[in-house]
Design an enzyme around this catalytic site. Sequence first.
Site, PDB file in Angstrom:
ATOM      1  N   ALA A 115       0.383  -0.839   0.135  1.00 14.92           N
ATOM      2  CA  ALA A 115      -0.107   0.270  -0.277  1.00 14.92           C
ATOM      3  C   ALA A 115       0.713   0.975  -0.011  1.00 14.92           C
ATOM      4  CB  ALA A 115      -1.130   0.261   1.252  1.00 14.92           C
ATOM      5  N   HIS A 175      -0.325   0.668   9.373  1.00 16.59           N
ATOM      6  CA  HIS A 175       1.320   1.829   8.597  1.00 16.59           C
ATOM      7  C   HIS A 175       0.696   2.888   8.472  1.00 16.59           C
ATOM      8  CE1 HIS A 175       5.061   0.839   6.759  1.00 16.59           C
ATOM      9  NE2 HIS A 175       4.440   1.061   6.090  1.00 16.59           N
ATOM     10  N   GLU A 176      -0.562   2.572   6.675  1.00 12.13           N
ATOM     11  CA  GLU A 176       0.142   3.368   6.079  1.00 12.13           C
ATOM     12  C   GLU A 176      -0.792   5.363   6.967  1.00 12.13           C
ATOM     13  OE1 GLU A 176       1.729   3.373   3.147  1.00 12.13           O
ATOM     14  OE2 GLU A 176       1.477   0.783   3.564  1.00 12.13           O
ATOM     15  N   GLU A 214       9.863   4.608   7.518  1.00  6.03           N
ATOM     16  CA  GLU A 214       9.850   2.909   7.229  1.00  6.03           C
ATOM     17  C   GLU A 214       9.269   2.414   8.517  1.00  6.03           C
ATOM     18  OE1 GLU A 214       7.742   2.142   5.253  1.00  6.03           O
ATOM     19  OE2 GLU A 214       7.626   3.813   3.594  1.00  6.03           O
TER      20      GLU A 214
HETATM   21  N1  TRP Z   1       5.986   4.084   0.986  1.00  4.82           N
HETATM   22  C1  TRP Z   1       4.787   2.584   0.869  1.00  4.82           C
HETATM   23  C2  TRP Z   1       4.611   1.568   2.650  1.00  4.82           C
HETATM   24  O1  TRP Z   1       4.009   2.148   3.510  1.00  4.82           O
HETATM   25  C3  TRP Z   1       6.151   1.583   0.025  1.00  4.82           C
HETATM   26  C4  TRP Z   1       5.349   1.349  -1.034  1.00  4.82           C
HETATM   27  C5  TRP Z   1       3.740   1.383  -1.451  1.00  4.82           C
HETATM   28  C6  TRP Z   1       6.121   1.247  -2.275  1.00  4.82           C
HETATM   29  N2  TRP Z   1       4.100   1.566  -3.322  1.00  4.82           N
HETATM   30  C7  TRP Z   1       5.966   1.590  -3.877  1.00  4.82           C
HETATM   31  C8  TRP Z   1       8.007   1.750  -2.256  1.00  4.82           C
HETATM   32  C9  TRP Z   1       6.065   0.912  -5.123  1.00  4.82           C
HETATM   33  C10 TRP Z   1       7.801   1.505  -3.900  1.00  4.82           C
HETATM   34  C11 TRP Z   1       7.187   1.802  -4.885  1.00  4.82           C
HETATM   35  O2  TRP Z   1       5.601   1.158   3.169  1.00  4.82           O
HETATM   36 ZN    ZN Z   2       5.383   2.628   5.180  1.00  5.07          ZN
END
Ligand code: TRP
Ligand code: ZN
Length: 895
Positions: free
Chosen positions: A267, A302-303, A325
Site C-alpha cells: 500500500a 501503517h499507511e 519506514e
Molecule cells: N511507502 C510504502 C509503504 O507504506 C511502500 C511502497 C508502496 C512502495 N508502493 C511502492 C515503495 C512502490 C516503492 C515502490 O511502505
Molecule cells: Zn511504509
Amino acid sequence: MLREGQATAIYRADYQAPAWWIETVDLTFDLDPAKTRVLNKMRIRRNPDVPAQALRLDGDELNLARVLVNGGGTSFKMDGSQLVLENLPEGDDPIELEIFTTCAPEKNTKLMGLYVSEGTFFTQCEAEGFRRITYFLDRPDVMAMYTVTLRANKEAFPVLLSNGNLVEAGDLEDGRHFAKWVDPHKKPSYLFALVAGKLVAREQLIKSRAGRDHLLQVFVRPGDLEKTEHAMNSLMHSVAWDEARFGLSLDLDRFMIVATSDFNMGAMENKGLNIFNTKYVLASQSTATDVDFANVESVVGHEYFHNWTGNRITCRDWFQLSLKEGLTVFRDQEFSMDMAGTPSARAVKRIEDVRVLRTVQFPEDAGPMAHPVRPDSYIEINNFYTVTIYEKGAEVVRMQHNLVGREGFAKGMKLYFERHDGNAVTCDDFVQAMADANPDSPLAQHLEQFKRWYSQSGTPAVKAVGQYDAAAQTYTLTLSQSCPATAGQSEKLPFVIPVQMGLLGQDGTALPLQLQGEADSSLSKTLVLTENQQTWVFHGVTQAPVPSLLRGFSAPVVLHYDFSDAELLTQLAHDSDAFNRWEAGQRLALRYALQAIRTEGEVAADILPAAFVSALRDVLRHPELDAAYKELVLQLPSEAYIAEQLDVVDPQRIHAVRESMRQQLALALQADWEWAYETHQDTGAYRPDPVSAGRRSLTGLALLMLCLAARSTGDTVWPGKAYQRFKVAGNMTDRFNALSALVHSGAALAQPALERFHAMFKNEPLVIDKWFSLQAAACDRGGQVLPAVKQLMQHPDFSLKNPNRARSLIFSYCAANPGAFHRPDAAGYVFWSERVLELDAINPQVAARLARAMDRWSKLAEPYRTAAREALGRVAAKPDLSNDVREVITRAIGD
Ligand code: TRP
Ligand code: ZN
C-alpha cells in the site's frame, strides 16, 4: 563510457541541497488511457543557500510538447532523461514555469507513475514515479503546495480523486467532467496521487478527540463494497490510536483509501489518498483468512500512521528511508499489539514479527544485498525497500523505546515534531530528538555509539557465559559481542545492545535480581552492553539459576549461550517471559534438527527425544496458555531458518529432516492433536479477534498433523474429516486450513478439493491467488511441484502482468518452497532464470524481487551451488536488463 540509462551508483555522502525550490504546482490532467496530457505550472525560486546552477528536472518515458518560462518561450536541452534549463532569469524572484507533456498510461506495465488497472487510473509515485507523470525535481526534500485539476470522460471515469480537498467539480463538453483538488499541506512529489474510474465508497463521519469532523472513505470496485467493513473499522481504530498514544490527530477534512488489484507493493501513504493493494483492503469471512484480517488492520494502520511519520516529517533523501519506514513499522506493530489486548496476544504478535525478522532479515544481512538501516549507496532505490529498512529499522526504533521507556519515547516523539514538522530530515535528527528529550537515559549516554545501528550492517552475535558461586551466592554473567563482516563492510565497532533478562530457579520460579552496587531488586532487568565484553554480578542468588536472556527479543541479535536440554525444558515449561518460553522450544527443535542434518546416512524417524515430545504435549494440553500461543510453540523452525544456521546448505537434507520431525510429532501426539481439534472448535459467529483466530489456527495445525499421521497409518478417517470440514466450513480460515491439510499431506482428496475450491471462488481474485500459491508451496514428494507450477502458468486465470498473481504462483514456488525449488536436476533454477527475464520486460521492480530468491546461492552444497551460479550467469548475460535486476544479480554473483 556509460550508455544512457545505464546503472550508476548514488552515494549518501554526495547529498546536496536542491539549487531550486518548487513552491507551488498546478497540474491539469486530460485523462485518456492511450494518451494523457499533463499541463504542469510551477512557481520556482532559486535556493539562496546554494551556488547558482541550471535547473535540471527529472523525467522518465515522457513526451515533451512545450516549455514556457514566465509565459514566454525558452531554450532548453535534454541530458539523458533530464530536462535542463540553463538560462532562467537571475535573481530571487519567483519564476513561472509551464511544462506540457503526454504519457501512455495503458502501456505502463511497470505500475510506476500513471497507469491503468481494470479501466481505472491509478498513480504510484514513491520513490521516483512522479517523474513518469511530469518533469520535476523528483526528490523528497523538495516540498510544494499542489493544486490538481482532473478532466475525463464522465461515463468511463465518474470518480475523480486527488490529494486534499475537493474545491470544485462540474461538467464539461463532449461528455467530459472535471474535479479540482487542493492539498492544504505541502508535500514531496512521491506523495502525489490521483485516481479516476468507476468506484464506490464506504463512508464514515468521525469526530476526533480534538473535536474536528472528518470524512473517511474506502473506495473499491462496485461489487466489493461489502468487503470494506473491516478496513473502515481498522481506519477508525488507527485514527483513535494515534491520538490516544501519541497525541497525533488527523490533519485533513477527508481521508481516502482506494483499492487496486494491480500494485507493486502492499500500500502507499499518499497524502489523504492512500492507494492499497486489494489484498490489504478487502476482507470478508468467506474470502479472507484470520491472517488476512490481521494484515488489513496492520497495513491500514501503517499507511495511516505515515501521515505524521513520513508525510508531515519526511525524508531528506532516500538513504533516510528507514526514518519513515522503520518508525512507522514500529508504530503499526505497537498498534496491532494494543488492539490485540491481552499479554498473551501481544506476545503472539511479537513472536510473529521476530520470526519474520529472523527468517528474512537476518539472511539479507548476511547475504550479498546486506546494507545498513541507512544505506551508503544504491543503484536502484526500489531495491532498498527491504526487510532491513522496514523490520530491522523498526527494531532499532524499538531499542530506543526500550532504552528511554514508554513515557520517554512519547516525549521524544513530541520533541521530534516540535523540531521538524513540515521538514525533510535524517535518521540522525530522529535519534537526536529521542536522546535530547531523555538526557539521563542510556540512549543519551551512548548516543554516538547507538547510531552505529544505522551505519553498520550485519547481525551482531552476543555470547553469554554464566558462572554460579554457591558459597558466595553470586551469579556472574559475562556478555560479549561481535559482528561478522558483511558485503562491503569488514570492520565493525561495538553496538549498544539492550539485553532484557531474568533468572529462573531450577523449578522455574523467578529469582530476584540484585546487582552488585544497586539498592533495589526486581524480577527482570535490562543490561546495556556497550563494550566488546562486560560482566554483571548478581547477589543473593540462592541456587544455580537458569538465565532467561534477551527477553521479548530486546535487540536484533543472535544470542549464543550453552544451554543444557534441561535448562531449555525448564524455560519451555515455566519462563514468565512468553517470548523466551517459545524461544526455548525453538532452540531445542533447532538443536535436534541440526544434529540430524549433520549425522550421515538415512534420516531417522525419531529425531526428537521423548522428553521434548512430552514437553510439547504439556504445552498443547496446558490449561492456561492461549491456543494461538500453543500453535506457535508447536510449529517447528522453518527450513529457511534452519538453513541460516548452516555454513553449507543441503536444502533436500534440511527438508527431509524437518519432514521427519513433523511426522514424528504428528504420530507421537496423535491423541493430543485429536483432543486439540475436537476441543478448540469455534462455534459462535465468525469474528477475527485474537482468541477465536487462535482457536482456528490451532485446529488448523491439528488437522494438518492428523492428515500427516494418516499418511503413515493408512487411516482414511482424518482426510475424510478434513474434506468434510473443507466443504462445510463457515469461513475462509477453516476452509483453507482444511484444504491445506489435504494438499500438504498429499491426500487423494486434495485434487477434488482444489477443483471444488476453484469453482467456488472463480470470481474472487484474492482467493484464486491463494489457490495458486497453495499448489506452488505444496510439500514436494518426488518432484511433482515444478511440473504442476508450469502447468498452472498455462491456466486461463494466470497472468504474469498482475503482481499478486505472479507472486502467488512464481514467488511461492521459488522463494517459499525450498524443498521443491532446489532440485538436484537444476530445473527449479532454470525456471527461476526464465521467469526473472520474462518479468523484467514487464515490471522490473517485481522481477528484481524474484531475482533475490537466489541471494543465498553461495552457501549451497553441490550440485546446487554450481547450478545456481549458472542460472545467475544466464540472467546476467542478458544485455538489456533493467537496473533493478542488474543490481541484484551483480551483487549476488559478487565482483
Ligand atoms: N511507502 C510504502 C509503504 O507504506 C511502500 C511502497 C508502496 C512502495 N508502493 C511502492 C515503495 C512502490 C516503492 C515502490 O511502505
Ligand atoms: Zn511504509
